[in-house]
Write a protein that holds these residues in place. Sequence first.
Motif, PDB file in Angstrom:
ATOM      1  N   LEU A   1     -21.924  47.106   4.370  1.00 61.44           N
ATOM      2  CA  LEU A   1     -21.538  48.278   5.159  1.00 61.44           C
ATOM      3  C   LEU A   1     -22.662  48.620   6.125  1.00 61.44           C
ATOM      4  CD1 LEU A   1     -19.984  50.513   2.346  1.00 61.44           C
ATOM      5  CD2 LEU A   1     -18.868  48.806   3.774  1.00 61.44           C
ATOM      6  N   SER A   2     -22.298  48.826   7.382  1.00 66.31           N
ATOM      7  CA  SER A   2     -23.314  49.103   8.398  1.00 66.31           C
ATOM      8  C   SER A   2     -22.752  50.043   9.447  1.00 66.31           C
ATOM      9  CB  SER A   2     -23.773  47.790   9.061  1.00 66.31           C
ATOM     10  OG  SER A   2     -24.632  48.048  10.157  1.00 66.31           O
ATOM     11  N   ASP A   3     -23.631  50.873   9.984  1.00 69.67           N
ATOM     12  CA  ASP A   3     -23.278  51.669  11.148  1.00 69.67           C
ATOM     13  C   ASP A   3     -23.331  50.780  12.387  1.00 69.67           C
ATOM     14  OD1 ASP A   3     -22.598  53.770  12.730  1.00 69.67           O
ATOM     15  OD2 ASP A   3     -24.474  54.861  12.515  1.00 69.67           O
ATOM     16  N   VAL A   4     -22.834  51.271  13.509  1.00 67.50           N
ATOM     17  CA  VAL A   4     -22.857  50.510  14.758  1.00 67.50           C
ATOM     18  C   VAL A   4     -23.995  50.993  15.648  1.00 67.50           C
ATOM     19  CG1 VAL A   4     -21.573  49.825  16.819  1.00 67.50           C
ATOM     20  CG2 VAL A   4     -20.378  50.075  14.632  1.00 67.50           C
ATOM     21  N   ASP A   5     -23.925  52.239  16.098  1.00 68.25           N
ATOM     22  CA  ASP A   5     -24.946  52.799  16.981  1.00 68.25           C
ATOM     23  C   ASP A   5     -26.246  53.048  16.225  1.00 68.25           C
ATOM     24  OD1 ASP A   5     -23.344  53.001  19.384  1.00 68.25           O
ATOM     25  OD2 ASP A   5     -22.230  54.577  18.344  1.00 68.25           O
ATOM     26  N   ASP A   6     -27.346  52.646  16.838  1.00 65.46           N
ATOM     27  CA  ASP A   6     -28.698  52.771  16.268  1.00 65.46           C
ATOM     28  C   ASP A   6     -28.861  51.948  14.985  1.00 65.46           C
ATOM     29  OD1 ASP A   6     -29.461  54.327  18.350  1.00 65.46           O
ATOM     30  OD2 ASP A   6     -29.645  56.191  17.223  1.00 65.46           O
ATOM     31  N   THR A   7     -27.961  50.994  14.755  1.00 68.06           N
ATOM     32  CA  THR A   7     -28.087  50.069  13.625  1.00 68.06           C
ATOM     33  C   THR A   7     -27.834  48.633  14.091  1.00 68.06           C
ATOM     34  OG1 THR A   7     -27.265  51.794  12.130  1.00 68.06           O
ATOM     35  CG2 THR A   7     -27.369  49.555  11.277  1.00 68.06           C
ATOM     36  N   LEU A   8     -26.672  48.388  14.668  1.00 67.45           N
ATOM     37  CA  LEU A   8     -26.387  47.096  15.293  1.00 67.45           C
ATOM     38  C   LEU A   8     -26.913  47.081  16.732  1.00 67.45           C
ATOM     39  CD1 LEU A   8     -24.982  44.313  15.483  1.00 67.45           C
ATOM     40  CD2 LEU A   8     -22.880  45.545  16.100  1.00 67.45           C
ATOM     41  N   THR A   9     -26.545  48.097  17.487  1.00 68.84           N
ATOM     42  CA  THR A   9     -26.990  48.215  18.876  1.00 68.84           C
ATOM     43  C   THR A   9     -27.652  49.574  19.087  1.00 68.84           C
ATOM     44  OG1 THR A   9     -24.810  49.066  19.533  1.00 68.84           O
ATOM     45  CG2 THR A   9     -25.186  46.695  19.746  1.00 68.84           C
ATOM     46  N   SER A  10     -28.536  49.622  20.047  1.00 66.43           N
ATOM     47  CA  SER A  10     -29.230  50.877  20.359  1.00 66.43           C
ATOM     48  C   SER A  10     -28.335  51.791  21.190  1.00 66.43           C
ATOM     49  CB  SER A  10     -30.516  50.589  21.129  1.00 66.43           C
ATOM     50  OG  SER A  10     -31.124  51.797  21.559  1.00 66.43           O
TER      51      SER A  10
ATOM     52  N   LYS B   1     -27.007  49.761  24.358  1.00 70.36           N
ATOM     53  CA  LYS B   1     -26.205  48.573  24.031  1.00 70.36           C
ATOM     54  C   LYS B   1     -27.034  47.330  23.726  1.00 70.36           C
ATOM     55  CE  LYS B   1     -22.158  50.059  26.692  1.00 70.36           C
ATOM     56  NZ  LYS B   1     -21.170  49.666  27.734  1.00 70.36           N
ATOM     57  N   VAL B   2     -28.360  47.460  23.622  1.00 70.61           N
ATOM     58  CA  VAL B   2     -29.195  46.320  23.260  1.00 70.61           C
ATOM     59  C   VAL B   2     -29.047  46.058  21.756  1.00 70.61           C
ATOM     60  CG1 VAL B   2     -31.582  45.513  23.010  1.00 70.61           C
ATOM     61  CG2 VAL B   2     -30.840  46.609  25.123  1.00 70.61           C
ATOM     62  N   VAL B   3     -28.814  44.799  21.379  1.00 72.74           N
ATOM     63  CA  VAL B   3     -28.706  44.428  19.963  1.00 72.74           C
ATOM     64  C   VAL B   3     -30.109  44.386  19.365  1.00 72.74           C
ATOM     65  CG1 VAL B   3     -27.932  42.674  18.334  1.00 72.74           C
ATOM     66  CG2 VAL B   3     -26.613  43.097  20.423  1.00 72.74           C
ATOM     67  N   TYR B   4     -30.291  45.041  18.239  1.00 72.58           N
ATOM     68  CA  TYR B   4     -31.610  45.084  17.604  1.00 72.58           C
ATOM     69  C   TYR B   4     -32.045  43.680  17.168  1.00 72.58           C
ATOM     70  CZ  TYR B   4     -31.588  50.183  17.408  1.00 72.58           C
ATOM     71  OH  TYR B   4     -31.589  51.502  17.744  1.00 72.58           O
ATOM     72  N   PRO B   5     -33.274  43.320  17.409  1.00 75.71           N
ATOM     73  CA  PRO B   5     -33.768  41.985  17.026  1.00 75.71           C
ATOM     74  C   PRO B   5     -33.669  41.772  15.508  1.00 75.71           C
ATOM     75  CG  PRO B   5     -35.298  43.060  18.538  1.00 75.71           C
ATOM     76  CD  PRO B   5     -34.298  44.104  18.130  1.00 75.71           C
ATOM     77  N   GLY B   6     -33.081  40.655  15.115  1.00 76.86           N
ATOM     78  CA  GLY B   6     -33.022  40.266  13.706  1.00 76.86           C
ATOM     79  C   GLY B   6     -31.893  40.857  12.904  1.00 76.86           C
ATOM     80  N   VAL B   7     -31.161  41.842  13.444  1.00 78.09           N
ATOM     81  CA  VAL B   7     -30.151  42.506  12.619  1.00 78.09           C
ATOM     82  C   VAL B   7     -28.963  41.579  12.349  1.00 78.09           C
ATOM     83  CG1 VAL B   7     -28.904  43.557  14.580  1.00 78.09           C
ATOM     84  CG2 VAL B   7     -28.823  44.637  12.327  1.00 78.09           C
ATOM     85  N   ILE B   8     -28.603  40.731  13.299  1.00 82.56           N
ATOM     86  CA  ILE B   8     -27.479  39.817  13.089  1.00 82.56           C
ATOM     87  C   ILE B   8     -27.829  38.781  12.015  1.00 82.56           C
ATOM     88  CG2 ILE B   8     -26.136  37.980  14.181  1.00 82.56           C
ATOM     89  CD1 ILE B   8     -26.039  39.628  16.690  1.00 82.56           C
ATOM     90  N   GLY B   9     -29.064  38.293  12.043  1.00 79.48           N
ATOM     91  CA  GLY B   9     -29.509  37.371  10.998  1.00 79.48           C
ATOM     92  C   GLY B   9     -29.532  38.029   9.635  1.00 79.48           C
ATOM     93  N   LEU B  10     -29.890  39.308   9.584  1.00 72.64           N
ATOM     94  CA  LEU B  10     -29.883  40.050   8.320  1.00 72.64           C
ATOM     95  C   LEU B  10     -28.475  40.126   7.751  1.00 72.64           C
ATOM     96  CD1 LEU B  10     -31.235  41.850   6.180  1.00 72.64           C
ATOM     97  CD2 LEU B  10     -30.837  43.794   7.713  1.00 72.64           C
ATOM     98  N   TYR B  11     -27.484  40.438   8.594  1.00 75.29           N
ATOM     99  CA  TYR B  11     -26.097  40.477   8.128  1.00 75.29           C
ATOM    100  C   TYR B  11     -25.691  39.127   7.549  1.00 75.29           C
ATOM    101  CZ  TYR B  11     -25.548  44.806  10.880  1.00 75.29           C
ATOM    102  OH  TYR B  11     -25.669  46.063  11.400  1.00 75.29           O
TER     103      TYR B  11
END
Length: 466
Positions: A358-367, A383-393
């Motif tokens: 479970l994850s939020d979108v704003d300020d978690t996946l994207t800024s 709308k910038v994707v946070y570095p490393g968050v996709i790999g964490l998922y």
Amino acid sequence: MDRIAAMILLLGAFVSMTLFLLALFSVAPIFCSCLCALLYILYYFLANEGTTIHHAQEFENRFWTVFFVLLTMAGIYVKDSPFSVYFESRHSGWGFFVMFIVGYGVHTWDRMVHRKHLTSQVGGLRRGASAAQSLLHLNAHIANSVVASHAGAKAHLTLEEQLERISTCMDNIDQLLVPSTINNFINQQFIMRNEREIISMFEDAQPKTLNWLISHVKLALVFYKIKDHRNFRGQHRTELIELLAVDRVSALTIYSRVLLLRALQLMKLPANARAEHWVRNIILSTHQDDLSKLKTMTDTKGDYFCMNKLIYSDIRSDTVRQDILSHFRKEAAVQQAHMEMGTRKARLRMEQGWRKILSDVDDTLTSSGGSYPAGIDKRYTKKVVYPGVIGLYRELDLGIHGPEEFPSDEVGNLVFLSARPHLYKDFSEKHNFSKFEKLRERQGSRLHTIPSLLAGDLTSGREFMM
């Protein structure tokens, strides 16, 4: 934009709209009253999807047709309407002609939009092995079975010929410019023969052929266009779904069962009194790891028709809902028992993460870029994707015993939570699913699966904003 600026803009928009309505009311009080009444009806319709008028697509289509006819009537025949002067200077028949054109145009447009919705492709699923066999292999299997069983002429049809036959029958039933009610009244016997032909194709198909047909035919459109006619022998929609969801459900793969559930959701469960029991039978016929896969695949289709919506929104019977939830608990207990005993199934199960992320979108996946009401983080642009968050998922979904890379034939368990309130149908969810699809297709680090989305509602959204 911070909270204060957003509140000022919202207040300014409200004051401007109020002043505009007051000015219009001073010039055209009758027309303004009619307009306000129609707008309130529209708001009530959009904000209350649990009412009877939303129980079938035919009801919604009639609402949009009548609404725009009344709106056109108010613009033409109300004395102080700014458009009435134009029609008063001409023959009164022009007004009726315009109303007919608007009504028929809206009716046809809504049917076209709904047809496009019914025929939309499933984005996030991978077909299982039994549903993705080559045409050559399956056609050879059909030929061998026919030779062995000495079946009739219909059994000799190849998969492409069977699919083409169903498509031809659907073209005969689904007239683009003629409403189904009128078409069924004029050509009832012809329509019923084509519906019976479609049912017989699914009824006579062998298990592998049946799964192939379900995965390639526009199943939701088939359910929607095949009707339950008034005479007892013409309950064709009920007969077809009963065939797939009850009589032949044991022959269906998990992928086919997911498509069947999706087609029932698109048809709208309240449209048929037995639809909830069909859903119940499909789910209760699925067990253990297959049930886990069914739930996961239902959540990763790339639309808002997820398992949560199916159980807590679409199903209205508390008894059916509790039966399904009890089945979930029972099968989970069996899976847990396998894990505790260390069986072979347990060892295979440990190769997958089997967890919901479970994850939020704003300020978690994207800024959010600090934009209100999305979030407060100003370290990155919007709308910038946070570095490393996709790999964490991806790593969370793989688990500690899984492979190094996410398998291409598997679906993930990623769920995003959004404060964006759910509006009519998937009006608000489309934005997020479009964002997820872009993250799936982008170069480099990309989402490993199509996630599910749980949206908020108008009440919680209003309380958050205020």
